[in-house]
Motif scaffolding. Structure first.
Motif, PDB file in Angstrom:
ATOM      1  N   CYS A   1       2.469   0.076   2.250  1.00 16.88           N
ATOM      2  CA  CYS A   1       3.831  -0.370   1.935  1.00 16.88           C
ATOM      3  C   CYS A   1       4.069  -0.312   0.428  1.00 16.88           C
ATOM      4  N   ARG A   2       3.088  -0.700  -0.345  1.00 17.77           N
ATOM      5  CA  ARG A   2       3.190  -0.648  -1.806  1.00 17.77           C
ATOM      6  C   ARG A   2       3.405   0.798  -2.279  1.00 17.77           C
TER       7      ARG A   2
ATOM      8  N   GLU B   1       6.002   1.047   9.109  1.00 15.60           N
ATOM      9  CA  GLU B   1       5.143  -0.099   9.430  1.00 15.60           C
ATOM     10  C   GLU B   1       3.689   0.317   9.264  1.00 15.60           C
ATOM     11  N   SER B   2       2.888  -0.564   8.672  1.00 21.56           N
ATOM     12  CA  SER B   2       1.471  -0.262   8.482  1.00 21.56           C
ATOM     13  C   SER B   2       0.663  -1.553   8.520  1.00 21.56           C
TER      14      SER B   2
ATOM     15  N   ALA C   1       6.865   2.015  -1.370  1.00 27.09           N
ATOM     16  CA  ALA C   1       7.890   1.391  -2.212  1.00 27.09           C
ATOM     17  C   ALA C   1       7.935   2.075  -3.581  1.00 27.09           C
TER      18      ALA C   1
ATOM     19  N   THR D   1      10.187  -3.957   0.289  1.00 28.20           N
ATOM     20  CA  THR D   1       9.085  -4.628   0.976  1.00 28.20           C
ATOM     21  C   THR D   1       8.743  -5.932   0.278  1.00 28.20           C
TER      22      THR D   1
ATOM     23  N   LEU E   1       5.444  -8.205  -0.746  1.00 23.67           N
ATOM     24  CA  LEU E   1       4.004  -8.101  -0.909  1.00 23.67           C
ATOM     25  C   LEU E   1       3.489  -9.255  -1.764  1.00 23.67           C
TER      26      LEU E   1
ATOM     27  N   TRP F   1      13.379  -0.995   5.388  1.00 26.07           N
ATOM     28  CA  TRP F   1      12.347  -2.032   5.284  1.00 26.07           C
ATOM     29  C   TRP F   1      10.962  -1.439   5.529  1.00 26.07           C
ATOM     30  N   LEU F   2      10.028  -1.797   4.645  1.00 18.95           N
ATOM     31  CA  LEU F   2       8.636  -1.372   4.763  1.00 18.95           C
ATOM     32  C   LEU F   2       7.829  -2.579   5.226  1.00 18.95           C
ATOM     33  N   ARG F   3       7.301  -2.508   6.421  1.00 19.95           N
ATOM     34  CA  ARG F   3       6.689  -3.683   7.051  1.00 19.95           C
ATOM     35  C   ARG F   3       5.156  -3.634   6.996  1.00 19.95           C
ATOM     36  N   GLY F   4       4.577  -4.733   6.486  1.00 15.04           N
ATOM     37  CA  GLY F   4       3.139  -4.955   6.621  1.00 15.04           C
ATOM     38  C   GLY F   4       2.928  -5.784   7.867  1.00 15.04           C
TER      39      GLY F   4
ATOM     40  N   ILE G   1      -1.159  -3.214   3.733  1.00  9.09           N
ATOM     41  CA  ILE G   1      -0.014  -3.485   2.860  1.00  9.09           C
ATOM     42  C   ILE G   1      -0.003  -2.572   1.633  1.00  9.09           C
TER      43      ILE G   1
END
Length: 312
Positions: A225-226, A218-219, A229, A236, A238, A189-192, A222
């Motif tokens: 995260c993009r 985590e960032s 991905a 993620t 978005l 999982w890529l978290r914003g 966002i």
């Protein structure tokens, strides 16, 4: 400040060369006018008007004051016109502070047709992910996504942005396609961090067992995260407008499209409640653009035959 009123009365008398004529212009009695001029003369320590049975005449000091007041009045009128220009005219520069992603992926498209309509209006875009001190730096409009910490700025909701669950085809080839919302537990999982998306997804599940997300990255930005991905590093959620081009090019793929994921709120912040008209026009345009994008997204999904439903 009281003397300013008396200066004005004096200038009307000097121009009219008659107490009676000045009385009609000012809507004051001659005695009230005479009293105000006497008080002005007393405060300045000079005689401004010589009075006689044949009428009145200005002293040397009176002529100087009449001339200088006329210049001051002209300057004030010019100043008032300049202020009015700031309020009414669509000219000058509007300073906008927003995130890098919002500037690159949203504002560039939002202003595509707007800018040509106002050729005398210029924009200074400050693309930073940290919210600046809008008051001290003269920022007209700040735009942010998600919840913000307490701020002394005026909060203006701009609209909801539809979100999509995305990943790259290569990542899916390696980790498998999630077929239900529960399958997300098995994915990276890529978290914003600013949107609190994991908590909101679990709130959607209501009485079901909460999901445990395997946070790979985590960032607070966002767009990071993009990028991860697209680089096949995980899944993620978005705003659709931030990944529109990546979806069209095939860099990213929409997952579980029948699920209505929690939207994120676009917020417009200003230093004051009272705004110049040109700033209001920009704000109104941005609100309309966000609303239009959400409507287009909903129409697109219906056109594809994807009936959106909440997963419980």
């Amino acid at each position: 400040m009281e003397n300013m009123k008396r200066y004005c009365i004096f200038s009307v008398v000097a121009e009219s060369e008659s107490m009676t004529a000045a009385s009609k212009k000012l809507g004051m009695s001659p005695s009230a006018i005479s009293q105000n001029i006497s008080l002005l003369e007393e405060s300045l320590g000079v005689t401004l008007i010589y009075r006689s049975t044949r009428g009145l005449s200005l002293s040397e000091a009176g002529r100087v004051l009449a001339s200088e007041y006329k210049k001051m009045h002209s300057h004030f009128c010019h100043f008032k016109e300049s202020i009015s220009d700031c309020k009414e005219h669509f000219s000058g520069t509007i300073k906008i502070a927003t995130s890098c992603g919002m500037a690159q992926e949203v504002l560039s498209q939002a202003f595509e047709k707007f800018i040509p309509q106002y050729p005398q209006l210029n924009f200074h875009i400050i693309a930073e992910d940290e919210l600046r001190d809008a008051i001290s730096e003269g920022v007209d409009i700040a735009i942010r996504i998600g919840k913000l910490k307490d701020s002394n700025l005026v909060y203006r909701p701009a609209g909801e942005l539809e979100t999509v669950l995305v990943a790259s085809q290569q990542y899916l080839d390696e980790h498998g396609m999630p077929l239900s919302i529960n399958d997300l537990e098995g994915h990276l999982w890529l978290r914003g961090s600013s949107c609190g998306m994991e908590r909101r997804i679990n709130e959607m599940l209501k009485d079901s067992k909460p999901l445990k997300f395997n946070i790979k990255l985590e960032s607070n930005n966002i767009m990071v995260c993009r990028a991860f991905a697209i680089a096949h590093q995980g899944v993620t959620i978005l705003p659709r407008c931030f990944v529109k081009d990546a979806l069209q090019s095939g860099q990213l793929i929409t997952l579980l499209p029948d699920i209505v994921w929690p939207s994120v709120e676009a917020q417009i912040l200003t230093a004051s409640r009272v705004l110049p008209r040109k700033v209001k026009v920009v704000i109104d345009h941005l609100k309309a653009y966000f609303k239009c994008q959400l409507s287009l997204s909903n129409s697109s999904e219906v056109g594809k035959g994807n009936v959106k439903k909440q997963t419980r």
